[in-house]
Scaffold this motif. Structure first.
Motif, PDB file in Angstrom:
ATOM      1  N   ARG A  64       3.873  -4.090   3.976  1.00 42.35           N
ATOM      2  CA  ARG A  64       2.992  -3.403   3.039  1.00 42.35           C
ATOM      3  C   ARG A  64       3.731  -2.355   2.208  1.00 42.35           C
ATOM      4  NH1 ARG A  64      -2.397  -4.514   4.415  1.00 42.35           N
ATOM      5  NH2 ARG A  64      -2.812  -3.790   2.291  1.00 42.35           N
ATOM      6  N   THR A 114       3.718   3.005   7.406  1.00 43.00           N
ATOM      7  CA  THR A 114       3.254   1.759   6.802  1.00 43.00           C
ATOM      8  C   THR A 114       4.136   0.618   7.296  1.00 43.00           C
ATOM      9  OG1 THR A 114       2.642   3.007   4.799  1.00 43.00           O
ATOM     10  CG2 THR A 114       2.735   0.606   4.602  1.00 43.00           C
ATOM     11  N   THR A 119       0.819  -1.212   0.000  1.00 49.32           N
ATOM     12  CA  THR A 119       0.000   0.000   0.000  1.00 49.32           C
ATOM     13  C   THR A 119       0.851   1.259   0.000  1.00 49.32           C
ATOM     14  OG1 THR A 119      -0.143  -0.081   2.410  1.00 49.32           O
ATOM     15  CG2 THR A 119      -1.920  -1.135   1.170  1.00 49.32           C
TER      16      THR A 119
END
Length: 206
Positions: free
Chosen positions: A167, A163, A7
Protein backbone atom coordinates in the motif's frame (compact mmCIF):
# COMPACT_ATOMS: atom_id res chain seq x y z
CA UNK A 1 -4.48 -9.66 -10.04
CA UNK A 2 -4.57 -5.88 -9.64
CA UNK A 3 -2.49 -4.24 -6.94
CA UNK A 4 -4.13 -2.54 -4.00
CA UNK A 5 -4.24 1.22 -4.35
CA UNK A 6 -1.55 2.99 -2.37
CA UNK A 7 -2.54 4.76 0.84
CA UNK A 8 0.92 6.15 1.72
CA UNK A 9 3.59 7.94 -0.28
CA UNK A 10 7.37 7.68 0.12
CA UNK A 11 9.31 10.42 -1.67
CA UNK A 12 13.02 10.67 -2.38
CA UNK A 13 14.73 13.88 -1.28
CA UNK A 14 17.62 14.73 -3.62
CA UNK A 15 16.47 14.89 -7.21
CA UNK A 16 12.77 14.94 -6.32
CA UNK A 17 11.89 17.25 -3.42
CA UNK A 18 15.29 18.97 -3.27
CA UNK A 19 17.12 20.27 -6.33
CA UNK A 20 20.78 21.16 -6.60
CA UNK A 21 22.07 23.90 -8.90
CA UNK A 22 25.24 22.48 -10.53
CA UNK A 23 26.48 26.03 -11.15
CA UNK A 24 27.34 26.35 -7.44
CA UNK A 25 29.92 23.56 -7.45
CA UNK A 26 31.19 24.65 -10.87
CA UNK A 27 31.80 28.17 -9.55
CA UNK A 28 33.77 26.89 -6.55
CA UNK A 29 35.83 24.61 -8.78
CA UNK A 30 36.58 27.42 -11.17
CA UNK A 31 37.64 29.86 -8.44
CA UNK A 32 39.88 27.30 -6.74
CA UNK A 33 41.46 26.11 -9.99
CA UNK A 34 39.95 22.64 -9.72
CA UNK A 35 38.96 20.42 -12.60
CA UNK A 36 35.29 20.46 -13.52
CA UNK A 37 33.21 17.94 -11.59
CA UNK A 38 35.96 16.92 -9.16
CA UNK A 39 34.03 17.88 -6.02
CA UNK A 40 31.11 15.62 -6.88
CA UNK A 41 33.38 12.86 -8.13
CA UNK A 42 35.28 12.70 -4.85
CA UNK A 43 32.28 13.27 -2.58
CA UNK A 44 30.24 10.55 -4.26
CA UNK A 45 33.04 7.97 -4.38
CA UNK A 46 31.58 4.93 -2.65
CA UNK A 47 34.45 4.47 -0.22
CA UNK A 48 33.75 7.90 1.27
CA UNK A 49 29.99 7.97 0.76
CA UNK A 50 28.84 4.59 2.04
CA UNK A 51 30.03 5.08 5.65
CA UNK A 52 28.31 8.47 6.03
CA UNK A 53 25.06 7.21 4.48
CA UNK A 54 24.89 4.38 7.01
CA UNK A 55 25.79 6.45 10.07
CA UNK A 56 29.26 5.00 10.55
CA UNK A 57 30.81 8.48 10.29
CA UNK A 58 29.34 11.96 10.71
CA UNK A 59 28.70 14.52 7.98
CA UNK A 60 31.62 16.55 9.35
CA UNK A 61 33.94 13.54 9.13
CA UNK A 62 32.80 12.87 5.57
CA UNK A 63 33.49 16.51 4.63
CA UNK A 64 36.97 16.21 6.13
CA UNK A 65 37.56 13.06 4.09
CA UNK A 66 36.51 14.83 0.92
CA UNK A 67 38.91 17.68 1.68
CA UNK A 68 41.76 15.23 2.32
CA UNK A 69 41.13 13.53 -1.01
CA UNK A 70 40.94 16.89 -2.77
CA UNK A 71 44.23 18.20 -1.36
CA UNK A 72 46.46 17.05 -4.26
CA UNK A 73 44.18 18.83 -6.73
CA UNK A 74 43.81 21.97 -4.60
CA UNK A 75 47.52 22.36 -3.90
CA UNK A 76 47.30 22.50 -0.12
CA UNK A 77 45.13 21.14 2.72
CA UNK A 78 44.00 24.67 3.55
CA UNK A 79 42.74 25.39 0.03
CA UNK A 80 41.05 22.00 -0.15
CA UNK A 81 39.22 22.58 3.15
CA UNK A 82 38.19 26.08 2.10
CA UNK A 83 36.83 24.85 -1.24
CA UNK A 84 34.86 21.99 0.31
CA UNK A 85 33.45 24.16 3.10
CA UNK A 86 32.35 26.81 0.61
CA UNK A 87 30.72 24.18 -1.60
CA UNK A 88 28.93 22.62 1.38
CA UNK A 89 27.35 25.91 2.49
CA UNK A 90 24.88 25.56 -0.34
CA UNK A 91 22.14 23.19 0.80
CA UNK A 92 19.99 23.03 -2.31
CA UNK A 93 16.50 24.31 -3.06
CA UNK A 94 12.99 22.97 -2.52
CA UNK A 95 11.02 22.00 -5.62
CA UNK A 96 7.85 23.97 -4.90
CA UNK A 97 5.70 21.92 -7.27
CA UNK A 98 6.62 18.71 -5.47
CA UNK A 99 6.07 20.37 -2.09
CA UNK A 100 2.64 21.53 -3.25
CA UNK A 101 1.79 17.96 -4.24
CA UNK A 102 2.92 16.66 -0.84
CA UNK A 103 0.72 19.21 0.90
CA UNK A 104 -2.19 18.21 -1.31
CA UNK A 105 -1.97 14.50 -0.59
CA UNK A 106 -1.39 15.00 3.13
CA UNK A 107 -4.47 17.22 3.28
CA UNK A 108 -6.39 14.33 1.73
CA UNK A 109 -5.28 12.01 4.53
CA UNK A 110 -2.38 10.25 2.79
CA UNK A 111 0.68 9.72 4.99
CA UNK A 112 3.86 11.00 3.34
CA UNK A 113 7.37 9.90 4.21
CA UNK A 114 10.72 11.20 3.05
CA UNK A 115 12.83 8.23 1.95
CA UNK A 116 16.41 9.34 1.56
CA UNK A 117 20.02 8.22 1.65
CA UNK A 118 21.33 11.03 3.79
CA UNK A 119 23.78 12.05 6.50
CA UNK A 120 23.28 13.27 10.05
CA UNK A 121 22.89 16.78 8.63
CA UNK A 122 19.43 15.93 7.26
CA UNK A 123 17.40 17.37 10.13
CA UNK A 124 19.32 20.64 9.94
CA UNK A 125 18.79 20.76 6.17
CA UNK A 126 15.05 20.16 6.54
CA UNK A 127 14.84 22.95 9.11
CA UNK A 128 16.86 25.36 6.94
CA UNK A 129 14.64 24.60 3.94
CA UNK A 130 11.43 24.99 5.95
CA UNK A 131 10.42 21.34 5.55
CA UNK A 132 10.37 20.14 9.16
CA UNK A 133 6.58 20.10 9.42
CA UNK A 134 5.85 19.15 5.81
CA UNK A 135 6.26 15.36 6.17
CA UNK A 136 4.79 12.71 8.43
CA UNK A 137 7.87 10.47 8.57
CA UNK A 138 11.59 10.89 7.87
CA UNK A 139 13.45 7.72 6.88
CA UNK A 140 17.14 8.63 6.89
CA UNK A 141 19.60 5.91 5.89
CA UNK A 142 22.20 7.18 8.36
CA UNK A 143 19.70 6.64 11.19
CA UNK A 144 18.32 3.34 9.88
CA UNK A 145 21.86 2.04 9.31
CA UNK A 146 21.15 0.74 5.81
CA UNK A 147 20.66 2.61 2.55
CA UNK A 148 18.50 2.33 -0.54
CA UNK A 149 18.11 0.09 -2.50
CA UNK A 150 18.39 -2.52 0.29
CA UNK A 151 15.20 -4.39 1.14
CA UNK A 152 15.79 -3.67 4.83
CA UNK A 153 15.67 0.06 4.14
CA UNK A 154 12.24 -0.17 2.56
CA UNK A 155 11.00 -2.46 5.31
CA UNK A 156 12.00 0.20 7.84
CA UNK A 157 10.26 2.87 5.77
CA UNK A 158 6.99 0.93 5.65
CA UNK A 159 7.16 0.33 9.39
CA UNK A 160 7.67 4.05 9.97
CA UNK A 161 4.70 4.82 7.72
CA UNK A 162 2.66 2.16 9.55
CA UNK A 163 1.59 0.89 6.13
CA UNK A 164 2.16 -2.51 4.49
CA UNK A 165 4.54 -2.44 1.48
CA UNK A 166 1.75 -3.23 -1.00
CA UNK A 167 0.00 0.00 0.00
CA UNK A 168 3.06 2.28 -0.26
CA UNK A 169 3.90 4.22 -3.42
CA UNK A 170 7.56 5.24 -3.75
CA UNK A 171 9.10 7.68 -6.21
CA UNK A 172 12.83 8.23 -6.81
CA UNK A 173 14.99 9.53 -9.64
CA UNK A 174 17.40 6.58 -9.47
CA UNK A 175 16.61 3.28 -11.18
CA UNK A 176 18.41 1.20 -8.54
CA UNK A 177 16.24 2.61 -5.77
CA UNK A 178 13.06 2.02 -7.78
CA UNK A 179 14.07 -1.60 -8.45
CA UNK A 180 14.91 -2.09 -4.79
CA UNK A 181 11.54 -0.76 -3.69
CA UNK A 182 9.70 -3.07 -6.08
CA UNK A 183 11.71 -6.04 -4.85
CA UNK A 184 10.60 -5.13 -1.32
CA UNK A 185 6.96 -5.18 -2.38
CA UNK A 186 6.26 -1.47 -2.82
CA UNK A 187 4.77 0.21 -5.85
CA UNK A 188 7.52 2.38 -7.30
CA UNK A 189 7.73 5.03 -10.00
CA UNK A 190 10.89 6.39 -11.60
CA UNK A 191 10.75 10.18 -11.21
CA UNK A 192 11.57 12.11 -14.36
CA UNK A 193 9.96 15.47 -13.65
CA UNK A 194 6.77 17.37 -12.88
CA UNK A 195 4.83 15.54 -15.58
CA UNK A 196 4.93 12.51 -13.24
CA UNK A 197 2.71 14.23 -10.67
CA UNK A 198 -0.39 13.32 -12.66
CA UNK A 199 0.54 9.64 -12.51
CA UNK A 200 1.28 9.79 -8.78
CA UNK A 201 -2.09 11.44 -8.07
CA UNK A 202 -3.87 8.72 -10.02
CA UNK A 203 -1.97 5.97 -8.22
CA UNK A 204 -2.91 7.17 -4.75
CA UNK A 205 -6.23 6.40 -3.11
CA UNK A 206 -7.59 9.87 -2.35
Amino acid sequence: MARERATALLVDFDGVLRRWDPAVAADVERRYGLSEGVLGEIAMSWGLLQPVLTGQVSHAEWVAGVADALTPSAGSPERARAAVEEWQRYRGEVDQDVLGFIREVRAAGVRVGLGTNATDLLDADLAALGLTDELDVIVNSSVVGVHKPAKEYFQAACEALETPPARVLFTDDEDRAVRGARAAGLSAHRWSGHSDLRYLRAALAY
